[in-house]
Design a protein around this motif. Structure first.
Motif, short mmCIF file in Angstrom:
data_model
loop_
_atom_site.label_atom_id
_atom_site.label_comp_id
_atom_site.label_asym_id
_atom_site.label_seq_id
_atom_site.Cartn_x
_atom_site.Cartn_y
_atom_site.Cartn_z
N VAL A 1 -11.92 8.37 28.17
CA VAL A 1 -11.77 6.94 28.47
C VAL A 1 -12.76 6.64 29.58
O VAL A 1 -12.58 7.08 30.73
CB VAL A 1 -10.33 6.60 28.90
CG1 VAL A 1 -10.22 5.10 29.19
CG2 VAL A 1 -9.33 7.01 27.82
N ALA A 2 -13.81 5.91 29.25
CA ALA A 2 -14.95 5.76 30.16
C ALA A 2 -15.27 4.28 30.33
O ALA A 2 -15.72 3.62 29.39
CB ALA A 2 -16.16 6.51 29.62
N THR A 3 -15.05 3.77 31.52
CA THR A 3 -15.31 2.36 31.78
C THR A 3 -16.66 2.19 32.47
O THR A 3 -17.12 3.07 33.22
CB THR A 3 -14.19 1.76 32.63
OG1 THR A 3 -14.38 0.34 32.72
CG2 THR A 3 -14.17 2.34 34.02
N GLY A 4 -17.31 1.08 32.20
CA GLY A 4 -18.59 0.78 32.82
C GLY A 4 -19.63 1.85 32.53
O GLY A 4 -19.75 2.35 31.41
N ALA A 5 -20.39 2.23 33.55
CA ALA A 5 -21.47 3.20 33.38
C ALA A 5 -20.96 4.60 33.06
O ALA A 5 -21.74 5.46 32.62
CB ALA A 5 -22.33 3.24 34.65
N ASN A 6 -19.67 4.86 33.26
CA ASN A 6 -19.12 6.16 32.85
C ASN A 6 -19.33 6.42 31.37
O ASN A 6 -19.40 7.58 30.94
CB ASN A 6 -17.63 6.25 33.17
CG ASN A 6 -17.34 6.26 34.65
OD1 ASN A 6 -18.22 6.61 35.45
ND2 ASN A 6 -16.13 5.88 35.04
N ALA A 7 -19.42 5.36 30.58
CA ALA A 7 -19.62 5.51 29.13
C ALA A 7 -20.98 6.09 28.79
O ALA A 7 -21.21 6.50 27.65
CB ALA A 7 -19.45 4.16 28.43
N CYS A 8 -21.90 6.12 29.77
CA CYS A 8 -23.21 6.72 29.53
C CYS A 8 -23.20 8.23 29.72
O CYS A 8 -24.21 8.90 29.49
CB CYS A 8 -24.26 6.09 30.45
SG CYS A 8 -24.50 4.31 30.16
N ILE A 9 -22.05 8.77 30.14
CA ILE A 9 -21.86 10.22 30.24
C ILE A 9 -21.20 10.67 28.95
O ILE A 9 -20.05 10.32 28.68
CB ILE A 9 -20.99 10.59 31.46
CG1 ILE A 9 -21.60 10.04 32.75
CG2 ILE A 9 -20.79 12.10 31.55
CD1 ILE A 9 -20.68 10.14 33.96
#
Length: 449
Positions: free
Chosen positions: A236-244
């Motif tokens: 579950v990756a919000t914001g720029a975390n989704a680029c990981i």
């Protein structure tokens, strides 16, 4: 821990798989397939037990400390199981186990022995075979097998000949596992449906100031309600975390204006689901978010359209790459012609992974992607994920509106006789459907107050 019974349909299914494996390896090769071991988490506390996929595929037995031995054409019986015997002490602490009787009656063994008698029986079972097939990746069992062969060599003076060669179990067995049977497809449809239900339930709860781990908890609630579990640790990756790509922290707070990427699936009856969706925290995509999302969605739809029997495995990926490359050019994030972008692979700055993987008993399931150096052809019964993405880091040379956007859209797809069937169709995917779903969910939460 014991699964007390299998249906007659299940019993016949596992028997067919064992026969197919013995046919594939030939009558001059014995097979050893170990169950998974229980693993210690800390001190005397165990991790939840998860059976070896190979052992489960051939037996359906969900216990540790067990071993399947296949002995083609053996007069005393071809199917031998070593299991934990039922003893009063074991039953007191862990509950009833399968035991020797049910190893034969329920799980199809011709003979069953206590697991602690392996070293007494294995040399005899292997005698006379030219080859021994076993999992090379399991170093412990490789060493034990070598010790059994040494015992046979010591007995060689009396005319007993041990197997002369070892063969990796992965080669024949994983090719069998690649093509799913009707029973497996039925279970994968159920895993897909429950995965979709979990995504809808979690998305309906998304709100500003939630934490990523709260969204993950909503997913897992649904998995457990269906007597399942997560097929992998949810992302579950919000914001720029989704680029990981393999983000695991799940610790950030959801903020207004962000997207939240959710990559998760249920494991039901050992079969995995795997879905990725992206949800706007406010229920509405910004113009930049929408533009990137539409490129990824069109790439995924093109990849799914490319799936049909006889096409190379990488055909869906090539279709997705072309759409994404053109989309990145249209956004001004890349320069040049589409041919130059693809040839130079500059698109990989934003789309750096393949478009999917095999799916089955393992979320990254077994089976070769290439045969003799060439991409293998898709065939009916194969199941694969289709998951293109675009990941735009917060680099200074990127227009600000696009910085920190990470989009991936993933579905589970069955190759059919005529094309493709999307198993995970039960989650909104278009921008309009996502926004409609999110806004209905927000209205429902407001009414609950």
């Amino acid at each position: 821990m014991s699964e007390s019974s299998l249906t007659q349909q299940d019993q016949a299914e596992y028997a067919r798989r064992r026969k197919r494996l013995m046919k594939a390896i030939g009558k001059r090769s014995a097979v050893v397939v170990p169950a998974a071991e229980e693993l210690i988490r800390n001190n005397d506390n165990h991790y939840p037990f998860r059976q070896s996929s190979d052992f489960h595929y051939l037996t359906g037995l969900n216990e540790p400390d067990a071993l399947l031995v296949l002995c083609p054409k053996r007069s005393e019986g071809e199917i031998v199981l070593f299991v934990q015997p039922n003893t009063p002490e074991k039953v007191r602490w862990d509950g009833p186990l399968t035991g020797l009787e049910d190893a034969c009656r329920v799980y199809g063994a011709d003979q069953a022995f206590p697991i602690d008698e392996i070293d007494d029986h294995l040399p005899e079972l292997l005698a006379g075979y030219e080859r021994l097939t076993l999992p090379f990746a399991n170093h412990e069992w490789m060493l034990r097998a070598l010790s059994w062969l040494d015992v046979l060599r010591q007995r060689g003076r009396s005319g007993i000949v041990p197997p002369q060669t070892l063969k990796d179990l992965a080669e024949p067995l994983h090719e069998l596992r690649l093509i799913k049977s009707p029973i497996e497809i039925s279970r994968m449809r159920r895993a897909a449906a429950i995965s979709a239900e979990a995504h809808r339930f979690a998305a309906s709860a998304i709100a500003e100031d939630m934490y990523e781990f709260e969204v993950a908890a909503h997913l897992q609630r649904v998995f457990y309600q269906h007597h399942g579990e997560a097929s992998f640790a949810p992302i579950v990756a919000t914001g720029a975390n989704a680029c990981i790509l393999h983000y695991r922290a799940n610790a950030a707070r959801l903020e207004s204006g962000q997207l939240v990427l959710v990559d998760a699936g249920a494991e039901i009856e050992h079969y995995a689901g795997d879905i990725t969706r992206v949800w706007p925290v406010d229920g509405i995509f910004t113009a930049a978010q929408r533009a990137v999302y539409e490129i990824v969605l069109n790439a995924q739809l093109a990849a799914i359209d490319a799936i049909q029997p006889g096409v190379p495995y990488n055909a869906p990926h090539l279709a997705a790459v072309r759409v994404i490359a053109q989309g990145l050019l249209d956004l001004g994030l890349l320069e040049g012609s589409i041919e130059s972008v693809i040839e130079s692979a500059t698109y990989k700055r934003f789309f750096m992974h393949n478009t999917g993987h095999w799916l089955g008993l393992d979320v990254h399931d077994v089976g070769r992607y290439k045969v003799d150096g060439e991409w293998r052809e898709l065939a009916p019964g194969m199941v694969l994920t289709v998951e293109p993405g675009i990941y735009i880091d917060q680099d200074v040379d990127i227009p600000e509106a696009y910085r920190g956007i990470g989009i991936r859209i993933e579905d589970d797809v069955l190759v059919t006789e005529t094309g493709a069937e999307v198993l995970t169709h039960g989650v909104p995917k278009t921008v309009a459907d996502i926004e409609s779903f999110m806004n209905r969910s927000t209205a429902g939460k407001a009414l609950d107050l």
